[in-house]
Design a protein around this motif. Structure first.
Motif, PDB file in Angstrom:
ATOM      1  N   LEU A 217       0.818  -1.207   0.000  1.00 20.98           N
ATOM      2  CA  LEU A 217       0.000   0.000   0.000  1.00 20.98           C
ATOM      3  C   LEU A 217       0.857   1.263   0.000  1.00 20.98           C
ATOM      4  O   LEU A 217       0.406   2.328  -0.450  1.00 20.98           O
ATOM      5  N   MET A 218       2.071   1.137   0.510  1.00 23.71           N
ATOM      6  CA  MET A 218       2.989   2.284   0.451  1.00 23.71           C
ATOM      7  C   MET A 218       3.342   2.593  -1.000  1.00 23.71           C
ATOM      8  O   MET A 218       3.429   3.754  -1.403  1.00 23.71           O
ATOM      9  N   GLN A 219       3.561   1.546  -1.765  1.00 21.49           N
ATOM     10  CA  GLN A 219       3.965   1.731  -3.158  1.00 21.49           C
ATOM     11  C   GLN A 219       2.846   2.327  -4.010  1.00 21.49           C
ATOM     12  O   GLN A 219       3.100   3.035  -4.984  1.00 21.49           O
ATOM     13  N   SER A 220       1.613   2.051  -3.631  1.00 18.94           N
ATOM     14  CA  SER A 220       0.475   2.523  -4.442  1.00 18.94           C
ATOM     15  C   SER A 220      -0.281   3.678  -3.790  1.00 18.94           C
ATOM     16  O   SER A 220      -1.365   4.044  -4.244  1.00 18.94           O
ATOM     17  N   ALA A 221       0.292   4.267  -2.733  1.00 18.30           N
ATOM     18  CA  ALA A 221      -0.383   5.361  -2.017  1.00 18.30           C
ATOM     19  C   ALA A 221      -0.606   6.563  -2.934  1.00 18.30           C
ATOM     20  O   ALA A 221       0.219   6.842  -3.816  1.00 18.30           O
ATOM     21  N   PRO A 222      -1.708   7.258  -2.765  1.00 14.51           N
ATOM     22  CA  PRO A 222      -1.976   8.452  -3.581  1.00 14.51           C
ATOM     23  C   PRO A 222      -0.842   9.468  -3.459  1.00 14.51           C
ATOM     24  O   PRO A 222      -0.333   9.708  -2.361  1.00 14.51           O
ATOM     25  N   SER A 223      -0.453  10.032  -4.575  1.00 16.21           N
ATOM     26  CA  SER A 223       0.632  11.010  -4.592  1.00 16.21           C
ATOM     27  C   SER A 223       0.090  12.410  -4.347  1.00 16.21           C
ATOM     28  O   SER A 223      -0.926  12.799  -4.921  1.00 16.21           O
ATOM     29  N   ILE A 224       0.761  13.165  -3.512  1.00 16.94           N
ATOM     30  CA  ILE A 224       0.358  14.542  -3.249  1.00 16.94           C
ATOM     31  C   ILE A 224       0.379  15.373  -4.534  1.00 16.94           C
ATOM     32  O   ILE A 224      -0.420  16.294  -4.707  1.00 16.94           O
ATOM     33  N   ILE A 225       1.273  15.003  -5.446  1.00 23.32           N
ATOM     34  CA  ILE A 225       1.377  15.739  -6.715  1.00 23.32           C
ATOM     35  C   ILE A 225       0.045  15.744  -7.458  1.00 23.32           C
ATOM     36  O   ILE A 225      -0.334  16.737  -8.094  1.00 23.32           O
ATOM     37  N   ASP A 226      -0.713  14.625  -7.358  1.00 23.65           N
ATOM     38  CA  ASP A 226      -1.990  14.512  -8.056  1.00 23.65           C
ATOM     39  C   ASP A 226      -3.092  15.337  -7.405  1.00 23.65           C
ATOM     40  O   ASP A 226      -4.180  15.492  -7.987  1.00 23.65           O
ATOM     41  N   TYR A 227      -2.841  15.842  -6.201  1.00 25.29           N
ATOM     42  CA  TYR A 227      -3.874  16.583  -5.473  1.00 25.29           C
ATOM     43  C   TYR A 227      -3.531  18.064  -5.307  1.00 25.29           C
ATOM     44  O   TYR A 227      -4.239  18.793  -4.625  1.00 25.29           O
ATOM     45  N   LEU A 228      -2.449  18.487  -5.937  1.00 26.22           N
ATOM     46  CA  LEU A 228      -2.092  19.899  -5.869  1.00 26.22           C
ATOM     47  C   LEU A 228      -3.095  20.731  -6.665  1.00 26.22           C
ATOM     48  O   LEU A 228      -3.414  20.393  -7.811  1.00 26.22           O
ATOM     49  N   ASN A 229      -3.565  21.811  -6.063  1.00 29.27           N
ATOM     50  CA  ASN A 229      -4.422  22.710  -6.832  1.00 29.27           C
ATOM     51  C   ASN A 229      -3.548  23.530  -7.780  1.00 29.27           C
ATOM     52  O   ASN A 229      -2.327  23.446  -7.756  1.00 29.27           O
ATOM     53  N   GLU A 230      -4.196  24.322  -8.621  1.00 30.38           N
ATOM     54  CA  GLU A 230      -3.447  25.043  -9.660  1.00 30.38           C
ATOM     55  C   GLU A 230      -2.408  25.992  -9.075  1.00 30.38           C
ATOM     56  O   GLU A 230      -1.301  26.132  -9.594  1.00 30.38           O
ATOM     57  N   GLU A 231      -2.758  26.647  -7.991  1.00 35.03           N
ATOM     58  CA  GLU A 231      -1.823  27.582  -7.365  1.00 35.03           C
ATOM     59  C   GLU A 231      -0.585  26.857  -6.837  1.00 35.03           C
ATOM     60  O   GLU A 231       0.548  27.316  -7.026  1.00 35.03           O
ATOM     61  N   SER A 232      -0.805  25.713  -6.190  1.00 36.66           N
ATOM     62  CA  SER A 232       0.319  24.940  -5.653  1.00 36.66           C
ATOM     63  C   SER A 232       1.186  24.364  -6.765  1.00 36.66           C
ATOM     64  O   SER A 232       2.418  24.334  -6.656  1.00 36.66           O
ATOM     65  N   LYS A 233       0.549  23.913  -7.847  1.00 35.85           N
ATOM     66  CA  LYS A 233       1.304  23.397  -8.994  1.00 35.85           C
ATOM     67  C   LYS A 233       2.191  24.486  -9.593  1.00 35.85           C
ATOM     68  O   LYS A 233       3.357  24.254  -9.904  1.00 35.85           O
ATOM     69  N   ALA A 234       1.607  25.670  -9.759  1.00 36.06           N
ATOM     70  CA  ALA A 234       2.363  26.783 -10.350  1.00 36.06           C
ATOM     71  C   ALA A 234       3.537  27.162  -9.465  1.00 36.06           C
ATOM     72  O   ALA A 234       4.642  27.453  -9.958  1.00 36.06           O
ATOM     73  N   TYR A 235       3.307  27.148  -8.161  1.00 39.15           N
ATOM     74  CA  TYR A 235       4.385  27.494  -7.224  1.00 39.15           C
ATOM     75  C   TYR A 235       5.527  26.490  -7.333  1.00 39.15           C
ATOM     76  O   TYR A 235       6.706  26.870  -7.437  1.00 39.15           O
ATOM     77  N   PHE A 236       5.180  25.222  -7.327  1.00 36.39           N
ATOM     78  CA  PHE A 236       6.196  24.170  -7.397  1.00 36.39           C
ATOM     79  C   PHE A 236       6.967  24.234  -8.706  1.00 36.39           C
ATOM     80  O   PHE A 236       8.201  24.110  -8.724  1.00 36.39           O
ATOM     81  N   GLN A 237       6.264  24.458  -9.793  1.00 34.08           N
ATOM     82  CA  GLN A 237       6.934  24.539 -11.087  1.00 34.08           C
ATOM     83  C   GLN A 237       7.892  25.730 -11.150  1.00 34.08           C
ATOM     84  O   GLN A 237       8.949  25.654 -11.774  1.00 34.08           O
ATOM     85  N   LYS A 238       7.540  26.794 -10.472  1.00 37.69           N
ATOM     86  CA  LYS A 238       8.416  27.964 -10.444  1.00 37.69           C
ATOM     87  C   LYS A 238       9.699  27.654  -9.670  1.00 37.69           C
ATOM     88  O   LYS A 238      10.802  28.042 -10.084  1.00 37.69           O
ATOM     89  N   VAL A 239       9.562  26.937  -8.550  1.00 36.35           N
ATOM     90  CA  VAL A 239      10.748  26.539  -7.779  1.00 36.35           C
ATOM     91  C   VAL A 239      11.666  25.677  -8.643  1.00 36.35           C
ATOM     92  O   VAL A 239      12.886  25.891  -8.700  1.00 36.35           O
TER      93      VAL A 239
END
Length: 422
Positions: A217-239
């Motif tokens: 279940l650790m290997q198949s756990a949901p990834s936080i990346i898939d739950y990032l909202n648009e603002e969080s995605k944009a922030y991460f991509q900028k970093v």
């Protein structure tokens, strides 16, 4: 009765302390270049500080803190990490009102955690860390990572890997939390007691479990990346874009979570890829902690930082065979023959030291041969030989230990002579 050092601690002896001094000097110089200023906080703080900042579901709080009561029954804790104290000081001293923001701080000092001692990991250890408080610009995230990266590189480490992730903002984390609960809920009984405790309190911490890391279940756990909202995605991509601009290679690991509850958005670790370094490869960890200043009673102030262990760094340097350029030896050694020469050497020694020359003399009435051996052991660059004959002439014989050349020098010119040749 004999006494031994407490388990999980170490004596840093004179023959190795030069490495520590060089590392600390390098850290301070890097921070000067990046305009981070040193802060020194107490070694112990009120226990509530760490309960509120580090998080009650963390291993640090639940298992590793050294907590005690003072004579008035107040609960105090030896600091297990540096961020909480730095943020407490930031709020208490109203640094958020400084005209120049963000406030950039660094610290170097002992921390204390009750955990199983192993290679490069102690119960009392020294951390170097930085905190940048007052900016939500992703460029400061990249700067903090670059500072740590430059620090390791400047010391000669080459086999490094930067692993990075985004934990998102509160909205993203809440959505991810619900997904984790649904993922683990039906089979949480298969996990360790710690994970079962964390399941409802902070399911994200399950992903940081060392015991159950191989569970399917650790290997198949949901990834936080898939739950990032648009603002969080944009922030991460900028970093990540800034890291690309800085030429720092990285690996995005969606399972990377930091061991303390206050992290959000950027989380990162720098690891050693050196062969034989050990199973635990992390050298440095850090990330963004927006909201922590508010938790401490301050205004809404974003922050980001990292901390690293000097002990782990020394182990990494050894694994890569890196020799630090620590200073070795002394400038000169005074060899005396006879009581008059011995008496005169006291003032000569003082004069040499007053002129910035590191010098030593015999205090055990050794014979000349034994004194020369002592000079050799101390790796003296020059030996000053004074006997009764030399005193009569007001001079001394000065020998260059590398070339073997010996010269006669007037006693009142010794410090100038040695200083010029150094």
């Amino acid at each position: 009765m004999t006494f031994q050092i407490p388990r999980g601690t170490q004596d840093i002896l004179p023959n190795v302390v030069g490495k520590w001094q060089y590392i600390e000097k390098t850290a301070r110089e890097i921070c000067r270049l990046y305009q981070y200023q040193e802060i020194r906080t107490p070694i112990f703080e009120h226990t509530e500080l760490f309960l509120r900042s580090v998080g009650q579901t963390t291993d640090v709080v639940q298992k590793e803190m050294y907590t005690f009561e003072d004579r008035k029954g107040r609960s105090l804790t030896l600091r297990p990490e540096g961020t909480a104290a730095a943020v407490r000081s930031f709020v208490e001293n109203k640094m958020y009102a400084h005209p120049i923001q963000p406030v950039k701080l660094y610290y170097i000092g002992p921390m204390f955690r009750y955990e199983r001692p192993q290679s490069g990991r102690f119960r009392q250890f020294v951390q170097f860390g930085v905190e940048a408080l007052g900016s939500s610009d992703p460029a400061i995230d990249a700067e903090v990572i670059a500072l740590a990266w430059d620090f390791y590189r400047s010391l000669g480490l080459k086999k490094l890997k930067l692993v990075i992730n985004s934990l998102g903002d509160q909205e993203s984390r809440t959505a991810h939390r619900e997904a984790l609960i649904q993922h683990f809920e039906n089979r949480i009984g298969e996990f360790c007691t710690d994970c079962q405790t964390r399941f409802r309190q902070n399911p994200l911490r399950i992903l940081d479990c060392k015991k159950d890391r191989e569970h399917e279940l650790m290997q198949s756990a949901p990834s936080i990346i898939d739950y990032l909202n648009e603002e969080s995605k944009a922030y991460f991509q900028k970093v990540l874009s800034y890291l690309d601009d800085l030429g720092i290679e990285y690996e995005v690991d969606s399972n990377l979570v930091r061991g303390l509850d206050y992290y959000n958005h950027t989380a990162f670790e720098i690891m050693s890829n050196a062969e034989g370094f050990g199973a635990i490869t992390t050298l440095c960890g850090g990330g963004r902690y927006n909201g922590l200043v508010e938790e401490m009673g301050g205004p809404n102030t974003p922050g980001i930082g990292f901390a690293l262990s000097i002990e782990r760094l020394l182990a990494a340097l050894e694994s890569e065979g890196v020799e630090l350029p620590t200073s070795k030896g002394i400038d000169c050694y005074i060899v005396t023959l006879g009581e008059k020469a011995k008496d005169r050497s006291v003032a000569i020694l003082k004069d040499l030291r007053d002129h910035g020359v590191s010098a030593e003399k015999d205090y055990e009435n050794k014979k000349m041969k034994a004194q020369l051996k002592a000079a050799d052991r101390l790796q003296a660059k020059y030996v000053i030989i004074i006997g009764e004959n030399e005193l009569e002439k007001g001079a001394a014989n000065v020998k260059n230990m590398e070339s073997g050349i010996q010269e006669e020098v007037q006693l009142n010119q010794l410090s100038t002579f040695i200083k010029e040749r150094l």
